[in-house]
Design an enzyme around this catalytic site. Sequence first.
Site, mmCIF file in Angstrom:
data_model
loop_
_atom_site.group_PDB
_atom_site.id
_atom_site.type_symbol
_atom_site.label_atom_id
_atom_site.label_comp_id
_atom_site.label_asym_id
_atom_site.label_seq_id
_atom_site.Cartn_x
_atom_site.Cartn_y
_atom_site.Cartn_z
ATOM 1 N N CYS A 112 4.596 3.967 -3.529
ATOM 2 C CA CYS A 112 5.203 3.444 -4.756
ATOM 3 C C CYS A 112 5.560 4.550 -5.748
ATOM 4 O O CYS A 112 6.156 4.276 -6.785
ATOM 5 C CB CYS A 112 4.285 2.423 -5.412
ATOM 6 N N CYS A 161 -4.510 1.189 -5.660
ATOM 7 C CA CYS A 161 -4.695 1.866 -6.954
ATOM 8 C C CYS A 161 -6.142 2.336 -7.109
ATOM 9 O O CYS A 161 -6.399 3.414 -7.654
ATOM 10 C CB CYS A 161 -4.344 0.942 -8.107
#
Lengths: 215, 140
Positions: free
Chosen positions: B37, B106
């Site tokens: 990402c 994350c």
Amino acid sequence: MVECPSCGRRQEPHLTCASCAAPLGVELDCFEALSLPKRLAIEDEALERVYHDLSRRIHPDRYAQAPAGSRDASMRSTALLTRSYRTLRDPVSRGLYWLELRGQKLSDDNKSVPPEIADMVFEVQEQLAESREAKREHRAESADLAAGLEDRRVVLQTAMNGYQTALRGNFVMWDMDRQSQQELISELKLILSNIAYLRTLMRDVDHGLVELKAA
Amino acid sequence: MAYSDKVLDHYNNPRNVGSFAKDDANVGTGVVGAPECGDVMKLQLKITDDGVIEDAKFKTFGCGSAIASSSYVTELVKGKKIDEAMAIKNTLIVKELNLPPVKIHCSVLAEDAIKAAISDWKKRRGAASPAAPADKAQQG
């Protein structure tokens, strides 16, 4: 082995039947779908030609009056063909797909950001933060800041072009040197992730420019 | 997708944003990224001579969960010894922030950032004082 929904012949899975040429409607990988050898270096024109030729032959319009089995197969094969063409047409998505075929993910053993990319990310993001602040405070220098971002956009694009060239170089190496696949995979991952970081940055810069220019 | 209250809190009021001087011998810097990402996370730890993390700062460019994960981690590691910090697992961050499955990467990034910052500190201290040889196990 699969059975042709149009003529019933049993055969190895392909896009079209070996005896009646009707679409078989079976799942294949992107290279198989386009009858291409599993090679990363693909010429754009050749890909274009194969895609158009195959899609004409299996097009649902040609099977509109055919029995349901053949009609379904035509639609499934056409969807597969289009998906495969789109995946292979863009070098970045082709590279990512190549990793996927090898059971690899881009982020596997690939979390550390190269210092030159990290420096660029932090510099650009600080520049963007500064321009957002100037915009918020209606400061006069926002025209200068916009020019600075435009310049930055050019630098990023140049870097991107460099990585795209490196990517094509890596594709060619796969065909030439089958010995060092592990190294080629690591290099491919590195180039693809640098491109991903750059893409994110360029998107953020574009977004920053739009905001700055908005009245 | 709805973020949990804790993610929103860390996202809206991130703790310990900023940087330390990179060349400070007591500072370890870890820069890690999620190539899928394009998120990039920088975590810096200020570590005492006897291996206690006395301060932490971060800068993260990415989604709300990435910012919240790194903000939470700066609070979590303060006061910990480096081997305690090395043992922090991303699952703790997931649980604490109630991250949804699509945002688990994350938390992995935040865990990797702690490890990268500590190995940077070890490597630099090894290089700084000839008396203490570099810890080979931490390289690479």
